[in-house]
Design a protein around this motif. Structure first.
Motif, short mmCIF file in Angstrom:
data_model
loop_
_atom_site.label_atom_id
_atom_site.label_comp_id
_atom_site.label_asym_id
_atom_site.label_seq_id
_atom_site.Cartn_x
_atom_site.Cartn_y
_atom_site.Cartn_z
N ARG A 224 -7.13 3.11 0.53
CA ARG A 224 -7.89 2.57 -0.59
C ARG A 224 -8.72 1.33 -0.26
O ARG A 224 -9.84 1.19 -0.76
CB ARG A 224 -6.94 2.28 -1.77
CG ARG A 224 -6.44 3.54 -2.46
CD ARG A 224 -5.51 3.19 -3.59
NE ARG A 224 -4.30 2.53 -3.11
CZ ARG A 224 -3.35 2.05 -3.90
NH1 ARG A 224 -3.46 2.15 -5.21
NH2 ARG A 224 -2.27 1.47 -3.39
N PRO A 225 -8.23 0.39 0.58
CA PRO A 225 -9.02 -0.81 0.84
C PRO A 225 -10.40 -0.52 1.44
O PRO A 225 -11.36 -1.24 1.16
CB PRO A 225 -8.14 -1.60 1.82
CG PRO A 225 -6.75 -1.17 1.50
CD PRO A 225 -6.88 0.29 1.17
N TRP B 159 4.88 0.33 -3.09
CA TRP B 159 5.05 -1.09 -3.40
C TRP B 159 5.84 -1.23 -4.69
O TRP B 159 5.42 -0.78 -5.75
CB TRP B 159 3.69 -1.75 -3.52
CG TRP B 159 3.74 -3.17 -4.00
CD1 TRP B 159 3.22 -3.67 -5.15
CD2 TRP B 159 4.35 -4.28 -3.32
NE1 TRP B 159 3.45 -5.02 -5.24
CE2 TRP B 159 4.15 -5.42 -4.14
CE3 TRP B 159 5.04 -4.42 -2.13
CZ2 TRP B 159 4.61 -6.68 -3.78
CZ3 TRP B 159 5.51 -5.68 -1.77
CH2 TRP B 159 5.29 -6.78 -2.59
N TRP C 79 -3.21 -5.60 8.88
CA TRP C 79 -1.93 -4.91 8.66
C TRP C 79 -1.07 -4.92 9.92
O TRP C 79 0.14 -5.18 9.86
CB TRP C 79 -2.19 -3.47 8.22
CG TRP C 79 -2.66 -3.35 6.81
CD1 TRP C 79 -2.78 -4.35 5.89
CD2 TRP C 79 -3.05 -2.15 6.14
NE1 TRP C 79 -3.24 -3.85 4.69
CE2 TRP C 79 -3.41 -2.51 4.81
CE3 TRP C 79 -3.15 -0.82 6.53
CZ2 TRP C 79 -3.85 -1.57 3.88
CZ3 TRP C 79 -3.59 0.12 5.60
CH2 TRP C 79 -3.93 -0.26 4.29
N PRO D 77 -1.70 5.63 6.04
CA PRO D 77 -2.13 4.98 4.78
C PRO D 77 -3.09 5.85 3.98
O PRO D 77 -3.80 6.70 4.53
CB PRO D 77 -2.83 3.71 5.28
CG PRO D 77 -3.30 4.05 6.65
CD PRO D 77 -2.33 5.04 7.22
N GLU E 187 0.84 -1.19 0.00
CA GLU E 187 0.00 0.00 0.00
C GLU E 187 0.88 1.24 0.00
O GLU E 187 1.99 1.22 0.52
CB GLU E 187 -0.90 0.03 1.26
CG GLU E 187 -1.97 -1.04 1.28
CD GLU E 187 -3.05 -0.81 0.25
OE1 GLU E 187 -3.32 0.37 -0.08
OE2 GLU E 187 -3.64 -1.81 -0.22
N HIS E 188 0.38 2.31 -0.60
CA HIS E 188 1.09 3.58 -0.55
C HIS E 188 0.82 4.24 0.80
O HIS E 188 -0.33 4.40 1.21
CB HIS E 188 0.62 4.51 -1.67
CG HIS E 188 0.92 3.98 -3.05
ND1 HIS E 188 2.17 3.51 -3.40
CD2 HIS E 188 0.15 3.84 -4.15
CE1 HIS E 188 2.16 3.11 -4.65
NE2 HIS E 188 0.94 3.29 -5.14
#
Length: 280
Positions: free
Chosen positions: A57-58, A199, A73, A54, A38-39
């Protein structure tokens, strides 16, 4: 007041967001965080702490709740690492935390948006013990967060938790306020000295881990590389990674899938490292 005006006057529901606090220096956290795929932005958060911010996005683009993603995570980052990981998360309905430390079962607590505690009191005491907090003063402060208080909403509860963590060395940079949206948190993190986590693929991420070991900076999942515990740790990671990955696939949980695949990758890496670099 008309129905339309009443609707306009209502405060906007808070957007989901999260922070990952790691009890380690940024250079130790950076290579580990790459494996979450993840970015993120990595910022110092005290003398012994770092915080990962983070993009989210998820949970912003998918159907998985933020607490489930963050638990996966935190587990992935903490298993086999010599430092704990504390996930702080919130959405429109709830706010809470999850503490992951080694192979022990994660512990957490939850408050509803209005501040109503819905966790177990024992979780707070376990939380204090694993972080080495003061068994009297800090535990008393944490216990107060488990009691009903009509004047304290979820944000106030989280501020109380952060106040306790400051006594353990946590110092969140200005603007990184739990309860804010992911966009606001990222904007605040960019104003601080930070590292951007991107990533770059499994090969580059695992190569960075091996380079860290070779350079004398033990990788977060290889704390006993070259020692008698390395083989046992690698096998344990493989054994833990298989059921976690399977469970994540069944539940379609991105967070737990990442946790499982990270463990599998590092278990395999540990065995490979031992095979090509045998003990003297």
């Amino acid at each position: 007041m008309s129905t339309e005006q009443s609707r306009t006057a209502r405060p906007a529901r808070p957007a989901p967001g999260a922070l990952l606090l790691c009890r380690a220096a940024p250079e130790s956290v950076a290579s580990a965080a790459q494996l979450l795929r993840e970015h993120m932005l990595l910022v110092p958060a005290g003398r012994e702490w770092s915080v990962l911010v983070p993009e989210g996005r998820p949970w912003l683009e998918g159907d998985e709740p933020v607490d489930r993603v963050l638990t996966g995570w935190a587990t992935a980052l903490a298993v086999g690492a010599p430092w704990p990981v504390l996930a702080l998360w919130w959405d429109a309905d709830r706010t809470g935390y999850t503490l992951a430390s080694g192979f022990r079962r994660p512990v957490g607590y939850v408050w509803l948006a209005n501040g109503t505690p819905v966790g177990e009191d024992e979780a707070m005491r376990t939380f204090a013990g694993r972080l080495g907090l003061d068994p009297v003063l800090d535990v008393q402060s944490l216990d107060e967060l488990t009691h009903p208080d009509r004047a304290a909403d979820a944000r106030a509860r989280m501020r109380g938790l952060i106040a306790v963590l400051t006594r353990a060395g946590v110092s969140l940079p200005a603007g990184l306020t739990p309860g804010d949206s992911a966009d606001n948190l990222h904007e605040a993190a960019r104003d601080q000295p930070h590292v951007r986590i991107e990533w770059s693929g499994w090969r580059d991420a695992l190569r960075a881990e091996l380079d860290a070991v070779e350079g004398g900076r033990l990788g977060p999942w290889l704390p006993w590389a070259g020692g008698p515990r390395a083989h046992v740790l690698a096998l344990t990671q493989l054994a833990a990674g298989l059921p976690l990955t399977a469970w994540g696939l069944r539940r379609r949980s991105a967070g737990w899938i990442v946790a499982g695949t990270v463990l599998l990758a590092h278990g395999a890496l540990g065995l490979a490292y031992e095979a090509v670099r045998p003990l003297d």
